[in-house]
Design an enzyme around this catalytic site. Structure first.
Site, PDB file in Angstrom:
ATOM      1  N   LYS A 178       0.842  -1.208   0.000  1.00 41.07           N
ATOM      2  CA  LYS A 178       0.000   0.000   0.000  1.00 41.07           C
ATOM      3  C   LYS A 178       0.880   1.262   0.000  1.00 41.07           C
ATOM      4  O   LYS A 178       0.578   2.244  -0.681  1.00 41.07           O
ATOM      5  CB  LYS A 178      -0.925  -0.008   1.219  1.00 41.07           C
ATOM      6  CG  LYS A 178      -1.689   1.275   1.470  1.00 41.07           C
ATOM      7  CD  LYS A 178      -2.716   1.608   0.396  1.00 41.07           C
ATOM      8  CE  LYS A 178      -3.320   2.983   0.650  1.00 41.07           C
ATOM      9  NZ  LYS A 178      -4.309   3.377  -0.324  1.00 41.07           N
ATOM     10  N   LYS A 220      -0.286  11.830   6.004  1.00 40.12           N
ATOM     11  CA  LYS A 220      -0.092  10.722   6.950  1.00 40.12           C
ATOM     12  C   LYS A 220       0.573   9.539   6.241  1.00 40.12           C
ATOM     13  O   LYS A 220       1.525   8.935   6.746  1.00 40.12           O
ATOM     14  CB  LYS A 220      -1.461  10.332   7.533  1.00 40.12           C
ATOM     15  CG  LYS A 220      -1.496   9.182   8.484  1.00 40.12           C
ATOM     16  CD  LYS A 220      -1.893   7.851   7.877  1.00 40.12           C
ATOM     17  CE  LYS A 220      -3.261   7.806   7.254  1.00 40.12           C
ATOM     18  NZ  LYS A 220      -3.604   6.473   6.722  1.00 40.12           N
TER      19      LYS A 220
HETATM   20  P1  NAP Z   1     -12.343   9.124   7.654  1.00 38.42           P
HETATM   21  O1  NAP Z   1     -13.531   9.367   6.792  1.00 38.42           O
HETATM   22  O2  NAP Z   1     -11.635  10.284   8.263  1.00 38.42           O
HETATM   23  O3  NAP Z   1     -12.802   8.077   8.796  1.00 38.42           O
HETATM   24  C1  NAP Z   1     -11.954   7.718   9.834  1.00 38.42           C
HETATM   25  C2  NAP Z   1     -12.665   6.716  10.705  1.00 38.42           C
HETATM   26  O4  NAP Z   1     -11.756   6.316  11.768  1.00 38.42           O
HETATM   27  C3  NAP Z   1     -13.917   7.281  11.395  1.00 38.42           C
HETATM   28  O5  NAP Z   1     -14.864   6.236  11.518  1.00 38.42           O
HETATM   29  C4  NAP Z   1     -13.361   7.675  12.771  1.00 38.42           C
HETATM   30  O6  NAP Z   1     -14.343   7.751  13.777  1.00 38.42           O
HETATM   31  C5  NAP Z   1     -12.421   6.533  13.026  1.00 38.42           C
HETATM   32  N1  NAP Z   1     -11.382   6.808  14.025  1.00 38.42           N
HETATM   33  C6  NAP Z   1     -10.312   7.627  13.897  1.00 38.42           C
HETATM   34  N2  NAP Z   1      -9.574   7.620  15.024  1.00 38.42           N
HETATM   35  C7  NAP Z   1     -10.186   6.785  15.884  1.00 38.42           C
HETATM   36  C8  NAP Z   1      -9.907   6.353  17.205  1.00 38.42           C
HETATM   37  N3  NAP Z   1      -8.816   6.783  17.855  1.00 38.42           N
HETATM   38  N4  NAP Z   1     -10.760   5.493  17.788  1.00 38.42           N
HETATM   39  C9  NAP Z   1     -11.854   5.036  17.121  1.00 38.42           C
HETATM   40  N5  NAP Z   1     -12.178   5.399  15.876  1.00 38.42           N
HETATM   41  C10 NAP Z   1     -11.355   6.271  15.264  1.00 38.42           C
HETATM   42  O7  NAP Z   1     -11.194   8.317   6.865  1.00 38.42           O
HETATM   43  P2  NAP Z   1     -11.332   7.326   5.619  1.00 38.42           P
HETATM   44  O8  NAP Z   1     -11.124   8.111   4.358  1.00 38.42           O
HETATM   45  O9  NAP Z   1     -12.517   6.461   5.784  1.00 38.42           O
HETATM   46  O10 NAP Z   1      -9.971   6.473   5.823  1.00 38.42           O
HETATM   47  C11 NAP Z   1      -9.906   5.368   6.722  1.00 38.42           C
HETATM   48  C12 NAP Z   1      -8.598   4.623   6.411  1.00 38.42           C
HETATM   49  O11 NAP Z   1      -8.621   4.172   5.037  1.00 38.42           O
HETATM   50  C13 NAP Z   1      -7.339   5.493   6.562  1.00 38.42           C
HETATM   51  O12 NAP Z   1      -6.281   4.724   7.075  1.00 38.42           O
HETATM   52  C14 NAP Z   1      -7.056   5.932   5.113  1.00 38.42           C
HETATM   53  O13 NAP Z   1      -5.686   6.253   4.912  1.00 38.42           O
HETATM   54  C15 NAP Z   1      -7.482   4.685   4.353  1.00 38.42           C
HETATM   55  N6  NAP Z   1      -7.841   4.923   2.946  1.00 38.42           N
HETATM   56  C16 NAP Z   1      -8.634   5.969   2.571  1.00 38.42           C
HETATM   57  C17 NAP Z   1      -8.926   6.167   1.219  1.00 38.42           C
HETATM   58  C18 NAP Z   1      -9.795   7.312   0.733  1.00 38.42           C
HETATM   59  O14 NAP Z   1      -9.820   7.554  -0.495  1.00 38.42           O
HETATM   60  N7  NAP Z   1     -10.504   8.028   1.580  1.00 38.42           N
HETATM   61  C19 NAP Z   1      -8.425   5.283   0.255  1.00 38.42           C
HETATM   62  C20 NAP Z   1      -7.644   4.217   0.658  1.00 38.42           C
HETATM   63  C21 NAP Z   1      -7.346   4.055   2.008  1.00 38.42           C
HETATM   64  P3  NAP Z   1     -15.227   9.108  13.964  1.00 38.42           P
HETATM   65  O15 NAP Z   1     -16.348   8.981  12.980  1.00 38.42           O
HETATM   66  O16 NAP Z   1     -15.658   9.075  15.375  1.00 38.42           O
HETATM   67  O17 NAP Z   1     -14.313  10.274  13.658  1.00 38.42           O
END
Ligand code: NAP
Length: 298
Positions: free
Chosen positions: A172, A240
């Site tokens: 990744k 990040k």
């Molecule tokens: P996001 O929309 O910011 O969601 C983050 C999630 O993590 C939310 O459910 C948040 O809860 C939860 N979270 C964060 N810190 C936490 C903690 N300490 N304890 C419990 N829950 C926690 O991010 P996302 O885009 O879905 O990304 C999630 C992961 O997938 C990341 O590692 C990102 O790098 C990866 N990713 C993202 C993409 C993309 O295009 N967006 C693509 C590939 C991979 P709350 O709702 O309470 O804030």
């Protein structure tokens, strides 16, 4: 009967993946730190748990998709974490993008309680999560991958077992190097074309299908020309991932000059308050150096 799944983290990515598990017929329990984000999944038929520990006690396979390394450590190993509720013989699949070394450490801690783990980070953005077309890169044991496959097939299209625990995260990070260095090239090329006075739309049409074509060019190039900075993936999360790349590259002794450059350009944009914009806004850092902008807002 298919295995019961618990899903932790209903953000941009997690909510689409959880919906696709429900659509595929899996019995699903969900947990999210901000509880209201589970409402539409509950309406669609999911159960809700009050903590990762409680969720783990109700599931055979536990999936996490949260932001960063400390967040995965908190939901899996923390005080109210999965490790304290999961039955022996459970399987944890972490689909967040986090440190490969931390992943190996988490897998070892879970293994002491007879809980197996796969790292299965994804690529394909919010669109891929919603449509169930993600690319999934997996680290872990082959029999655990076989066990996880029905669930993974509900969320992704290209599913590749790349090696032992941590290898999924390493691949990744290689993916992220390709994304950002690609965006550096897109930025430099568009500024050059603009300064040279050629039509930018025609430039994109001419080069997108050729040897220099890429997903970033095809999808984010047109967005740049419209100066549409809405995120598929935010600068903050991209930053990040670049931090993870630079740490991992340092550990293995690999040079990572392009990633370091992008890391610092993104840092400039974060300091300017643009961390919530899409990763293609990288070109704004080049524009500051050049003293002129490309394209125009509609
Ligand atoms: P996001 O929309 O910011 O969601 C983050 C999630 O993590 C939310 O459910 C948040 O809860 C939860 N979270 C964060 N810190 C936490 C903690 N300490 N304890 C419990 N829950 C926690 O991010 P996302 O885009 O879905 O990304 C999630 C992961 O997938 C990341 O590692 C990102 O790098 C990866 N990713 C993202 C993409 C993309 O295009 N967006 C693509 C590939 C991979 P709350 O709702 O309470 O804030």
């Amino acid at each position: 009967m298919s295995e019961r799944i618990g899903y932790i983290g209903l953000g941009i990515m997690g909510r689409g993946m959880a919906h696709n598990l429900l659509k595929a017929g899996f019995a699903l329990t969900v947990w999210n730190r901000t509880a209201s984000k589970a409402d539409d999944l509950v309406a669609a038929g999911a159960q809700v748990a009050s903590s990762p520990r409680e969720l783990a006690a109700q599931a055979d396979i536990i999936i996490s998709c949260v932001s960063d390394t400390p967040d995965v450590q908190a939901v899996l190993l923390g005080e109210d974490g999965v490790i304290h509720g999961a039955k022996s013989g459970s399987l944890v699949i972490d689909m967040s993008t986090i440190s490969p070394q931390a992943t190996r450490d988490i897998a070892a801690a879970l293994a002491e309680r007879q809980i197996a783990m796969l790292d299965a980070p994804v690529s394909g953005g919010s669109e891929g999560a919603a449509k169930g077309t993600l690319s999934i890169m997996i680290g872990g044991a082959a029999d655990d991958v076989a066990r996880a496959l029905p669930a993974l097939q509900a969320m992704g299209k290209t599913i590749t077992h790349v090696g032992e625990n941590g290898a999924g995260q390493t691949v990744k990070l290689a993916n992220q190097i390709l994304v950002v260095v690609n965006m550096l090239a897109v930025s430099e090329a568009l500024l050059f074309a603009q300064a040279s006075g050629v039509d930018l739309e025609k430039t994109l049409s001419a080069v997108t299908g050729g040897a220099a074509g890429s997903w970033m060019l095809a999808n984010r190039g047109p967005q740049v020309l419209k100066r549409d900075w809405r995120p598929g993936f935010t600068i903050d999360l991209q930053q990040k991932d670049l931090r993870l790349v630079l740490e991992a590259a340092d550990q293995v002794g690999a040079p990572a000059l392009g990633s370091a450059m992008a890391f610092n350009y993104y840092r400039v944009l974060q300091q300017a308050g643009l961390g919530h914009e899409g990763n293609h806004a990288l070109i704004k850092a080049f524009e500051r150096l050049a003293g002129f902008e490309v394209g125009k807002a509609e």
